[in-house]
Design a protein around this motif. Structure first.
Motif, PDB file in Angstrom:
ATOM      1  N   UNK A  78       0.843  -1.192   0.000  1.00 44.36           N
ATOM      2  CA  UNK A  78       0.000   0.000   0.000  1.00 44.36           C
ATOM      3  C   UNK A  78       0.879   1.243   0.000  1.00 44.36           C
ATOM      4  N   UNK A  79       0.515   2.202  -0.835  1.00 46.57           N
ATOM      5  CA  UNK A  79       1.323   3.407  -0.986  1.00 46.57           C
ATOM      6  C   UNK A  79       0.530   4.643  -0.569  1.00 46.57           C
ATOM      7  N   UNK A  80       1.233   5.531   0.097  1.00 46.00           N
ATOM      8  CA  UNK A  80       0.688   6.781   0.611  1.00 46.00           C
ATOM      9  C   UNK A  80       1.123   7.888  -0.348  1.00 46.00           C
ATOM     10  N   UNK A  81       0.234   8.271  -1.279  1.00 47.53           N
ATOM     11  CA  UNK A  81       0.596   9.197  -2.347  1.00 47.53           C
ATOM     12  C   UNK A  81      -0.388  10.358  -2.400  1.00 47.53           C
ATOM     13  N   UNK A  82      -0.235  11.192  -3.421  1.00 47.66           N
ATOM     14  CA  UNK A  82      -1.078  12.373  -3.559  1.00 47.66           C
ATOM     15  C   UNK A  82      -1.193  12.717  -5.037  1.00 47.66           C
ATOM     16  N   UNK A  83      -2.356  13.231  -5.442  1.00 43.57           N
ATOM     17  CA  UNK A  83      -2.520  13.824  -6.778  1.00 43.57           C
ATOM     18  C   UNK A  83      -2.745  15.311  -6.599  1.00 43.57           C
ATOM     19  N   UNK A  84      -1.824  16.112  -7.143  1.00 44.20           N
ATOM     20  CA  UNK A  84      -1.867  17.552  -6.930  1.00 44.20           C
ATOM     21  C   UNK A  84      -2.187  18.290  -8.220  1.00 44.20           C
ATOM     22  N   UNK A  85      -3.095  19.267  -8.110  1.00 45.66           N
ATOM     23  CA  UNK A  85      -3.361  20.166  -9.227  1.00 45.66           C
ATOM     24  C   UNK A  85      -2.128  21.027  -9.465  1.00 45.66           C
ATOM     25  N   UNK A  86      -1.738  21.132 -10.745  1.00 42.85           N
ATOM     26  CA  UNK A  86      -0.533  21.884 -11.078  1.00 42.85           C
ATOM     27  C   UNK A  86      -0.869  23.160 -11.827  1.00 42.85           C
ATOM     28  N   UNK A 105       5.161   8.843  -3.152  1.00 43.64           N
ATOM     29  CA  UNK A 105       5.359   9.440  -4.475  1.00 43.64           C
ATOM     30  C   UNK A 105       4.254  10.459  -4.695  1.00 43.64           C
ATOM     31  N   UNK A 106       4.422  11.274  -5.725  1.00 41.38           N
ATOM     32  CA  UNK A 106       3.449  12.327  -6.018  1.00 41.38           C
ATOM     33  C   UNK A 106       3.034  12.277  -7.483  1.00 41.38           C
ATOM     34  N   UNK A 107       1.739  12.496  -7.705  1.00 39.45           N
ATOM     35  CA  UNK A 107       1.173  12.593  -9.046  1.00 39.45           C
ATOM     36  C   UNK A 107       0.778  14.047  -9.283  1.00 39.45           C
ATOM     37  N   UNK A 108       1.096  14.545 -10.474  1.00 41.12           N
ATOM     38  CA  UNK A 108       0.676  15.888 -10.853  1.00 41.12           C
ATOM     39  C   UNK A 108      -0.329  15.820 -11.990  1.00 41.12           C
ATOM     40  N   UNK A 109      -1.266  16.759 -12.010  1.00 42.91           N
ATOM     41  CA  UNK A 109      -2.272  16.756 -13.068  1.00 42.91           C
ATOM     42  C   UNK A 109      -2.676  18.180 -13.418  1.00 42.91           C
ATOM     43  N   UNK A 110      -3.041  18.356 -14.679  1.00 50.46           N
ATOM     44  CA  UNK A 110      -3.585  19.632 -15.153  1.00 50.46           C
ATOM     45  C   UNK A 110      -5.072  19.428 -15.378  1.00 50.46           C
ATOM     46  N   UNK A 111      -5.885  20.095 -14.575  1.00 44.48           N
ATOM     47  CA  UNK A 111      -7.332  20.016 -14.719  1.00 44.48           C
ATOM     48  C   UNK A 111      -7.934  21.310 -15.269  1.00 44.48           C
ATOM     49  N   UNK A 112      -7.219  22.420 -15.093  1.00 47.08           N
ATOM     50  CA  UNK A 112      -7.814  23.714 -15.411  1.00 47.08           C
ATOM     51  C   UNK A 112      -6.982  24.488 -16.414  1.00 47.08           C
ATOM     52  N   UNK A 113      -7.671  25.196 -17.289  1.00 44.02           N
ATOM     53  CA  UNK A 113      -7.063  26.174 -18.181  1.00 44.02           C
ATOM     54  C   UNK A 113      -7.914  27.434 -18.099  1.00 44.02           C
ATOM     55  N   UNK A 114      -7.282  28.555 -17.848  1.00 42.56           N
ATOM     56  CA  UNK A 114      -7.994  29.834 -17.699  1.00 42.56           C
ATOM     57  C   UNK A 114      -9.092  29.749 -16.645  1.00 42.56           C
ATOM     58  N   UNK A 115      -8.840  28.986 -15.578  1.00 40.44           N
ATOM     59  CA  UNK A 115      -9.798  28.879 -14.496  1.00 40.44           C
ATOM     60  C   UNK A 115     -10.987  27.995 -14.788  1.00 40.44           C
ATOM     61  N   UNK A 116     -10.946  27.257 -15.900  1.00 38.69           N
ATOM     62  CA  UNK A 116     -12.054  26.393 -16.285  1.00 38.69           C
ATOM     63  C   UNK A 116     -11.601  24.950 -16.354  1.00 38.69           C
ATOM     64  N   UNK A 117     -12.365  24.042 -15.756  1.00 37.25           N
ATOM     65  CA  UNK A 117     -12.051  22.620 -15.795  1.00 37.25           C
ATOM     66  C   UNK A 117     -12.214  22.116 -17.220  1.00 37.25           C
ATOM     67  N   UNK A 118     -11.152  21.522 -17.771  1.00 34.04           N
ATOM     68  CA  UNK A 118     -11.183  21.096 -19.175  1.00 34.04           C
ATOM     69  C   UNK A 118     -12.103  19.899 -19.399  1.00 34.04           C
ATOM     70  N   UNK A 119     -12.673  19.338 -18.329  1.00 36.62           N
ATOM     71  CA  UNK A 119     -13.606  18.224 -18.489  1.00 36.62           C
ATOM     72  C   UNK A 119     -15.061  18.681 -18.609  1.00 36.62           C
ATOM     73  N   UNK A 120     -15.318  19.968 -18.461  1.00 35.34           N
ATOM     74  CA  UNK A 120     -16.692  20.475 -18.488  1.00 35.34           C
ATOM     75  C   UNK A 120     -17.014  20.932 -19.911  1.00 35.34           C
ATOM     76  N   UNK A 121     -17.644  20.058 -20.679  1.00 33.19           N
ATOM     77  CA  UNK A 121     -17.884  20.322 -22.101  1.00 33.19           C
ATOM     78  C   UNK A 121     -18.697  21.583 -22.335  1.00 33.19           C
TER      79      UNK A 121
END
Length: 259
Positions: A78-86, A105-121
């Protein structure tokens, strides 16, 4: 087979124990809890924290104790990790937090561009093609910055905007090659992410063309179900096992676990 990217009730997932039991049933050898977290001091980041309650920076020690208790009750690693917004503006805060928190370990992710979540169609449906292309370009610029920062061991769902119909298919091979070159020069590596693989759209990150370009650059991969519920661990782990066999991959572990 190890799954280095799942979520728990410490962000937007299910209880730790249920996720562990699902991983055992799936025949996995290891499971990494990488709950969402952002530590940016900017007002937009503070607003997101208030809206979503992703406050692992305040609760990670409590979660770590819970993971330690579970380790005594399972044969899984079992691993104690994190996913961080970059965001490039947050690099100082991210670096300081990761240095003090001491995750496996650490995971980085890009969720937002110009303050908008890129998953919100709905945020992109009415935008002109040129504006959509600019969003895509900005996303990949930010992804390159994430990789070059070397703050993280893993970059999550590296073409996340492929989940979003108005943005899907707008990335170019030039952008893919630029990202692949950044990975080839960095300790940070991408994952094969199955978070949308079993939906009607059958989206795997990275998508086929991007995946092949990354392989051309000899970029290694970790595996992540990106599961939030126990049943997702089992179903997606099976998918990933078949994916690895189909493409004759040898998935690796996060660099921090090799150091």
């Amino acid at each position: 087979m190890q799954d280095f990217h799942v979520h728990s009730n410490y962000s937007d997932g299910s209880f730790l124990r249920g996720m562990v039991r699902a991983a055992e049933s799936a025949g996995l050898e290891g499971l990494g809890f990488a709950d969402h977290c952002n530590v940016g001091a900017r007002e937009r980041m503070a607003e997101m924290r208030r809206a979503y309650g992703f406050n692992l920076d305040l609760t990670y020690e409590r979660r770590r104790q819970a993971i330690d208790r579970l380790r005594a009750d399972t044969s899984l690693d079992l691993y104690d990790a994190v996913e961080m917004d970059y965001h490039p503006a947050d690099e100082g805060e991210i670096r300081s937090f990761l240095a003090s928190a001491g995750f496996d370990y650490a995971i980085g992710s890009v969720h937002q561009v110009d303050g908008t979540n890129v998953q919100v169609a709905s945020q992109f449906v009415d935008r002109l093609p040129a504006e959509r292309d600019r969003i895509v370009e900005t996303y990949y610029d930010r992804l390159v910055s994430l990789v070059e920062s070397e703050l993280f061991d893993i970059a999550a769902h590296v073409d996340l905007l492929e989940r979003t119909t108005p943005l899907r298919g707008r990335a170019t091979d030039e952008q893919y090659h630029r990202v692949a070159d950044a990975f080839a020069r960095s300790r940070t590596i991408p994952e094969i992410n199955a978070g949308r693989a079993l939906t009607d759209e059958e989206i795997v990150h990275p998508e086929t063309q991007f995946f092949e370009i990354l392989r051309e650059h000899d970029v290694p991969f970790t595996l992540g179900t990106d599961a939030h519920r126990p049943f997702e661990v089992e179903n997606r782990a099976e998918f990933l096992a078949e994916f690895v066999e189909r493409y004759d991959l040898e998935p690796t572990v996060p660099p921090a676990l090799e150091e």
